[in-house]
Motif scaffolding. Structure first.
Motif, short mmCIF file in Angstrom:
data_model
loop_
_atom_site.label_atom_id
_atom_site.label_comp_id
_atom_site.label_asym_id
_atom_site.label_seq_id
_atom_site.Cartn_x
_atom_site.Cartn_y
_atom_site.Cartn_z
N GLU A 93 0.80 -1.23 0.00
CA GLU A 93 0.00 0.00 0.00
C GLU A 93 0.83 1.27 0.00
O GLU A 93 0.43 2.29 -0.58
CB GLU A 93 -0.95 -0.01 1.21
N TRP A 94 1.99 1.25 0.62
CA TRP A 94 2.80 2.47 0.72
C TRP A 94 3.24 2.98 -0.65
O TRP A 94 3.45 4.17 -0.85
CB TRP A 94 4.04 2.20 1.59
N LEU A 95 3.33 2.07 -1.62
CA LEU A 95 3.76 2.47 -2.96
C LEU A 95 2.60 2.93 -3.83
O LEU A 95 2.77 3.71 -4.76
CB LEU A 95 4.49 1.30 -3.63
N GLY A 96 1.39 2.47 -3.50
CA GLY A 96 0.22 2.82 -4.30
C GLY A 96 -0.08 1.74 -5.31
O GLY A 96 0.74 1.48 -6.20
N VAL A 97 -1.22 1.11 -5.18
CA VAL A 97 -1.54 -0.04 -6.01
C VAL A 97 -1.62 0.31 -7.49
O VAL A 97 -1.32 -0.51 -8.36
CB VAL A 97 -2.85 -0.71 -5.52
N ASP A 98 -2.01 1.54 -7.82
CA ASP A 98 -2.07 1.93 -9.23
C ASP A 98 -0.69 1.90 -9.88
O ASP A 98 -0.55 1.51 -11.04
CB ASP A 98 -2.67 3.34 -9.37
N ARG A 99 0.33 2.30 -9.13
CA ARG A 99 1.70 2.25 -9.64
C ARG A 99 2.21 0.82 -9.66
O ARG A 99 2.97 0.43 -10.57
CB ARG A 99 2.61 3.13 -8.79
N ILE A 100 1.83 0.05 -8.67
CA ILE A 100 2.30 -1.34 -8.57
C ILE A 100 1.85 -2.14 -9.79
O ILE A 100 2.63 -2.91 -10.36
CB ILE A 100 1.77 -1.99 -7.28
N VAL A 101 0.59 -1.98 -10.19
CA VAL A 101 0.06 -2.73 -11.33
C VAL A 101 0.92 -2.51 -12.57
O VAL A 101 1.14 -3.42 -13.37
CB VAL A 101 -1.40 -2.34 -11.61
N LYS A 102 1.42 -1.29 -12.71
CA LYS A 102 2.21 -0.95 -13.90
C LYS A 102 3.62 -1.53 -13.86
O LYS A 102 4.33 -1.51 -14.87
CB LYS A 102 2.27 0.57 -14.06
N THR A 103 4.03 -2.03 -12.71
CA THR A 103 5.39 -2.57 -12.58
C THR A 103 5.39 -4.01 -12.08
O THR A 103 6.38 -4.48 -11.53
CB THR A 103 6.23 -1.69 -11.63
N LEU A 104 4.27 -4.71 -12.27
CA LEU A 104 4.19 -6.09 -11.80
C LEU A 104 5.24 -6.98 -12.45
O LEU A 104 5.74 -7.92 -11.83
CB LEU A 104 2.79 -6.66 -12.08
N ASP A 105 5.57 -6.68 -13.70
CA ASP A 105 6.57 -7.50 -14.39
C ASP A 105 7.93 -7.41 -13.72
O ASP A 105 8.76 -8.33 -13.83
CB ASP A 105 6.68 -7.10 -15.86
N GLU A 106 8.18 -6.32 -12.97
CA GLU A 106 9.44 -6.15 -12.26
C GLU A 106 9.38 -6.72 -10.85
O GLU A 106 10.42 -7.02 -10.25
CB GLU A 106 9.80 -4.66 -12.17
N ARG A 107 8.19 -6.88 -10.32
CA ARG A 107 8.01 -7.27 -8.92
C ARG A 107 7.66 -8.75 -8.73
O ARG A 107 7.77 -9.27 -7.62
CB ARG A 107 6.90 -6.42 -8.28
N VAL A 108 7.22 -9.38 -9.80
CA VAL A 108 6.78 -10.78 -9.71
C VAL A 108 7.72 -11.65 -10.55
O VAL A 108 7.95 -11.36 -11.73
CB VAL A 108 5.33 -10.92 -10.22
N PRO A 109 8.30 -12.71 -9.96
CA PRO A 109 9.25 -13.56 -10.70
C PRO A 109 8.59 -14.31 -11.85
O PRO A 109 7.38 -14.55 -11.84
CB PRO A 109 9.76 -14.52 -9.62
#
Length: 232
Positions: A93-109
């Motif tokens: 949540e601290w990063l903001g889910v809207d931003r997270i969705v756009k970088t899932l390819d970097e965050r999920v193996p």
């Protein structure tokens, strides 16, 4: 300067959301011709609403992020967000889910993406996000008017969901959430003898003891798509 009253603002917002939903539906229809085009337009709208509702349940609000989430539901798996790594990322949540969705390819193996695709289930496309935590029978009953829009007036969703839940159990398919709705689609498409290998010899290959439940359900889905052009 004109004063925009709350009621007017709500109307503007609803119109904007409707336009966005329509544009998204058209775009996903073109990019994934094996899914949405299998349904009439009014049912496509229901599916899009379900997809956006699932995204919003995570707190996603940006249209660009909503679009990405919806596309991932078709490109990877409708239930991709149930995977451990996806859940963990979307809950930052601290990063903001809207931003997270756009970088899932970097965050999920990579292996998590592969696992999500391998464990894909289509039921989330057909049910409201409010039903995510309900049992399989309730979810299946809710999915029937969407998946079987052309038969829904002829059947009682809850009764047939309960009946085919038991049939799915007898074939040891309940580990796959799509199994019940898939069997119901088979029944409506092939008739009362839909499980009779004498009538449909290909069933012997489907219900081979060496196959796992996911493979059996997938084969039934493919067969329906091949014979009737129906996406389940």
């Amino acid at each position: 300067m004109p004063i925009i009253r709350p009621v007017q603002f709500q109307t503007f917002q609803e119109e904007a959301e409707k336009n966005f939903s329509t544009e998204l539906r058209i775009a996903l229809t073109e990019r994934y011709p094996h899914v949405l085009p299998r349904f009439p337009e009014n049912i496509q709208e229901v599916i899009i609403s379900n997809m956006l509702g699932r995204a919003k349940k995570w707190g996603i609000t940006w249209q660009s992020s909503l679009s990405i989430f919806a596309e991932l539901m078709l490109a990877i798996a409708p239930n991709f967000d149930e995977g451990y790594h996806f859940k963990r990322a979307l809950q930052l949540e601290w990063l903001g889910v809207d931003r997270i969705v756009k970088t899932l390819d970097e965050r999920v193996p990579d292996e998590a993406w592969e696992l999500a695709e391998a464990n894909s289930e289509d039921l989330p496309l057909y049910i409201s996000p409010d039903m995510i935590d309900t049992d399989m029978i309730e979810q299946t009953a809710a999915a029937i008017p969407v998946v079987l829009w052309d038969y829904s007036d002829l059947i009682n969703p809850l009764s047939i969901a309960e009946e085919f839940y038991d049939i799915s159990k007898s074939y040891n398919l309940l580990s796959i959430k799509d199994s019940v709705i898939t069997l119901i689609a088979c029944r409506m498409s092939y008739g009362r003898k839909f499980l009779n290998p004498e009538t449909y010899p290909w069933l012997r290959d489907v219900f081979n003891n060496n196959r796992v439940p996911r493979e059996m359900v997938a084969m039934l889905k493919y067969r329906i798509a091949l014979d009737f052009g129906r996406f389940v």
